[in-house]
Design a protein around this motif. Structure first.
Motif, short mmCIF file in Angstrom:
data_model
loop_
_atom_site.label_atom_id
_atom_site.label_comp_id
_atom_site.label_asym_id
_atom_site.label_seq_id
_atom_site.Cartn_x
_atom_site.Cartn_y
_atom_site.Cartn_z
N THR A 170 0.78 -1.21 0.17
CA THR A 170 0.00 0.05 0.07
C THR A 170 0.60 1.43 0.10
O THR A 170 0.44 2.22 0.24
CB THR A 170 -0.97 -0.05 1.12
OG1 THR A 170 -0.06 0.11 2.32
CG2 THR A 170 -1.79 -1.02 1.32
N LEU A 171 2.12 1.18 -0.05
CA LEU A 171 3.11 2.27 0.15
C LEU A 171 2.82 3.22 -1.14
O LEU A 171 3.24 2.66 -2.04
CB LEU A 171 4.31 1.80 0.22
CG LEU A 171 5.49 2.74 0.68
CD1 LEU A 171 5.21 3.91 1.67
CD2 LEU A 171 7.04 2.52 0.48
N GLY A 172 2.68 4.40 -0.83
CA GLY A 172 2.54 5.26 -1.74
C GLY A 172 3.50 6.59 -1.37
O GLY A 172 4.67 6.65 -1.04
N MET A 173 2.92 7.91 -1.62
CA MET A 173 3.76 9.06 -1.28
C MET A 173 3.34 9.49 0.25
O MET A 173 2.41 9.11 0.80
CB MET A 173 2.91 10.17 -2.09
CG MET A 173 3.24 10.08 -3.65
SD MET A 173 2.67 11.38 -4.59
CE MET A 173 3.95 12.65 -4.46
N LEU A 174 4.50 10.36 0.58
CA LEU A 174 4.45 10.69 2.10
C LEU A 174 3.94 12.32 2.28
O LEU A 174 3.89 12.78 1.16
CB LEU A 174 5.69 10.68 2.55
CG LEU A 174 6.29 9.29 2.82
CD1 LEU A 174 7.70 9.34 3.26
CD2 LEU A 174 5.54 8.43 3.83
N PRO A 175 3.41 12.77 3.27
CA PRO A 175 2.76 13.96 3.31
C PRO A 175 3.60 15.18 2.64
O PRO A 175 3.36 16.10 1.93
CB PRO A 175 2.64 14.31 4.81
CG PRO A 175 2.31 12.80 5.31
CD PRO A 175 3.10 11.87 4.54
N ASP A 176 4.85 15.38 3.08
CA ASP A 176 5.87 16.25 2.63
C ASP A 176 6.02 16.01 1.09
O ASP A 176 6.30 17.08 0.54
CB ASP A 176 7.07 16.27 3.40
CG ASP A 176 8.05 14.89 3.29
OD1 ASP A 176 7.35 13.65 2.79
OD2 ASP A 176 9.22 14.78 3.36
#
Length: 666
Positions: A170-176
């Motif tokens: 499920t790993l996608g983009m991070l908030p920053d």
């Protein structure tokens, strides 16, 4: 007298054995997992503030996290163990000692195991606390005695399964990273209510020129941030497949990225060709210009991110929708250009849950339709903690019939007398997160944080881990893993982890540690590529390609039930008891049904009926009803929306389908 103040990190020292301030972490099932600094005065909570040094929490706590002392010191806290004296559900109990409570529980475990087998004892847990120790350590006890367990399928499993098929995780983009995007698409996500920090991030991004689209059947505070595509419920996969078809037909795909990183593109071309613009406009209710403008921005405004919400995948076809949507970024060369759930922990869960302690095959029962399981006589004892099923689960009438059965012995561990606690034989008082130790990860950001014990337990409350250590002791169980202390468990988890940037001592000094992000160009799929077509999914019966699976109406209205902004599932309703159930209806439908705004209506389907206040709103489409959950039935006249929600089980992840509930107005 020791007074705790928020001082610079170097001054975090001990006086008389007491720290000057305490690091805590909000343990709720929430995206943000806020880091907190707690001031303590004379052994009591004085105040809570956000840990401003935490890169994600910053200087913000949501309304649920502010003034939390009212929750901790509520006069309605359960302070002592209780034994039922009246009928189940009547809420009549007497105080007993911990020793008597534990002995009675232990006797029932022994007797029921002998008569019906240990698998007839059900570990009924969920996410009332998301701390690693308090949530998962108790499973050691249930593994030792050979109990069965509920599967955690009422939230996000359908979307997780879909993303695992396509990307391997499920790993996608991070908030920053998301904040720096030129385009952000919120697809079925309402962070104005569900993630205060994400909402603030979106407002900052918008000020910097980021364009925002919101794909959602309901108008909300979030839809005011940008362009709202008010789609018909359950049709999101059709929209995604139509966009895929448009990208392919107009040669807007990144062929180099597709050749290097994906498999199955040729098959996808054939499947998507069925979804022309005319068909998807008719299916979704959107206009051609709206869809074409979106596609133009999606292709041209780079980098971009699609933030996929959980409510959308709680439909009968929820997994299909997430699967189709998640393919869009890959087609234009945006590697993992989505957000769904960030799972960075490489913690040894087998150690944490004591998997090696189990000597027989574990029996799992789906939480979604657990009412049917209780009717089958497979369960003779339930131990409920971290969960309030008699508010949160669907098909409440059938479920409550199961909880009322006299041949099922029920133990509930909680802070308050919930609807579930009212149906228990024994109720045990639980600690708040200020009264025990833990460590936490987030499913949004990439930081591990600590939760230190700030105050002594209120009354005779005990933490989850303490309860099961005590129960193991009174049962004279000799397995040493049952008695490990919380901090030792946390230290072991960190020592084995390769993703945490630092040691346990660093965590206690700062309150949080960064977690490494794995290589997102590695895909843990069978082909080691992004699988637009999946042979494994086809073999599993889920189909090799995503499709739009039409959800047929069985009643005139579809009923959507997102969580209220002041609640986390059923948590905190007791803190805001004035929140009353309301169903929102379009002006058009209200006129046709001859309903005046503010009047009472009754919703009915095959599960039950529910009388509730109805208000007209321009936020909902015709044919759609919206109500906010999850309210305690006992605070709302005896029922909530889950008396009429469906207990249908999806193929994807065996997940719930709350939002594919259909009702008529009588």
């Amino acid at each position: 007298m020791v007074v705790a103040y928020y001082l610079p990190e170097p001054l975090r020292v001990c006086l008389g054995g007491h720290p000057l301030f305490i690091f805590n972490t909000c343990p709720r099932d929430c995206y943000d997992t806020c880091a907190i600094v707690t001031k303590v005065r004379n052994g009591k909570l004085h105040s809570t503030e956000p840990n401003k040094k935490h890169p994600f929490t910053g200087d913000l706590l949501c309304p649920k996290g502010r003034n939390i002392s009212q929750y901790v010191y509520s006069r309605q806290r359960i302070l002592y163990p209780l034994r039922r004296t009246g009928e189940k559900g009547a809420g009549k109990f007497e105080e007993i000692t911990w020793n008597d409570a534990l002995k009675e529980i232990a006797e029932n475990i022994r007797e029921i195991s002998l008569r019906h087998g240990p698998e007839s004892i059900l570990q009924f847990d969920y996410a009332g606390t998301m701390g690693l120790v308090q949530r998962y350590f108790p499973t050691r006890f249930f593994n030792v005695i050979g109990a069965s367990r509920v599967s955690h399928t009422i939230c996000s499993r359908a979307g997780e399964k879909a993303l695992e098929i396509v990307y391997g995780s499920t790993l996608g983009m991070l908030p920053d990273e998301i904040e720096k995007c030129r385009l952000i698409v919120l697809w079925g996500m309402n962070p104005a209510w569900s993630s205060a920090h994400t909402f603030e991030m979106l407002k900052r991004a918008k000020k910097c020129g980021t364009k925002i689209y919101i794909v959602d059947p309901v108008k909300s505070a979030t839809t005011e941030l940008g362009t709202h595509l008010q789609i018909k419920p359950t049709t999101d996969a059709a929209l995604a497949l139509g966009i895929i078809n448009h990208l392919i037909e107009n040669r807007l795909c990144n062929e180099v990225f597709l050749d290097q990183n994906t498999t199955g593109f040729d098959r996808l071309v054939g499947a998507a060709s069925k979804y022309d613009m005319t068909k998807i406009c008719k299916t979704t209710g959107l206009k051609t210009r709206e869809i074409e403008d979106f596609i133009g921005d999606f292709v041209s405004l780079r980098p971009n991110c699609i933030m996929i919400g959980y409510g959308m995948q709680r439909h009968r076809n929820g997994g299909e929708m997430v699967r189709a949507i998640s393919i869009l970024p890959a087609l234009i060369g945006e590697n993992r250009g989505f957000y769904y759930s960030t799972d960075l922990g490489d913690f040894d869960m087998d150690y944490l849950e004591g998997a090696s302690l189990r000597t027989r095959m574990r029996v799992m029962h789906n939480m979604v339709d657990i009412g049917r399981t209780l009717q089958s006589n497979k369960v003779k004892m339930m131990f409920v903690y971290n969960s309030n099923p008699l508010a949160t689960l669907p098909n409440q009438r059938l479920l409550r019939d199961g909880f009322m059965k006299k041949d099922i012995f029920t133990v509930v561990h909680d802070l308050f007398m919930t609807d579930t606690a009212d149906h228990a034989d024994i109720v045990l008082p639980a600690t708040s997160f200020f009264e025990h130790f833990d460590i936490h990860t987030s499913y949004l950001h990439n930081y591990l944080s600590i939760n230190e014990k700030a105050i002594e337990p209120i009354g005779e409350a005990r933490s989850n881990s303490d309860v099961f250590r005590s129960l193991a002791k009174i049962m004279n169980l000799q397995t040493k893993e049952l008695f490990e202390e919380d901090e030792k468990v946390a230290r072991m988890l960190l020592s084995k982890s390769k993703s945490v940037e630092g040691k346990f001592e660093d965590l206690t000094k700062k309150g949080f540690l960064r977690m490494k992000v794995p290589n997102r160009s590695v895909y843990n799929t069978p082909t080691r590529k992004i699988e637009l077509f999946s042979a494994a999914a086809e073999a599993e019966g889920l189909g090799g390609l995503p499709v739009h699976a039409e959800v047929r109406r069985t009643q005139p209205f579809i009923l959507l039930s997102p969580v209220h902004k002041f609640l986390v599932r059923s948590q905190y309703h007791l803190r805001w008891p004035d929140i009353r159930p309301v169903v929102y209806i379009s002006e058009k439908d209200a006129h046709e049904e001859n309903i005046e705004s503010g009047s009472m209506i009754t919703l009915k389907n095959e599960f039950d009926e529910w009388s509730v206040t109805c208000e007209t709103s321009d936020s909902v489409l015709p044919g759609v009803l919206v109500t906010y959950s999850v309210l305690w039935p006992k605070l709302c006249g005896g029922k909530n929306v889950n008396f009429v929600t469906t207990d249908f089980v999806q193929k994807y992840g065996q997940n719930a389908a709350f939002n594919s509930t259909f009702v008529k107005i009588i």
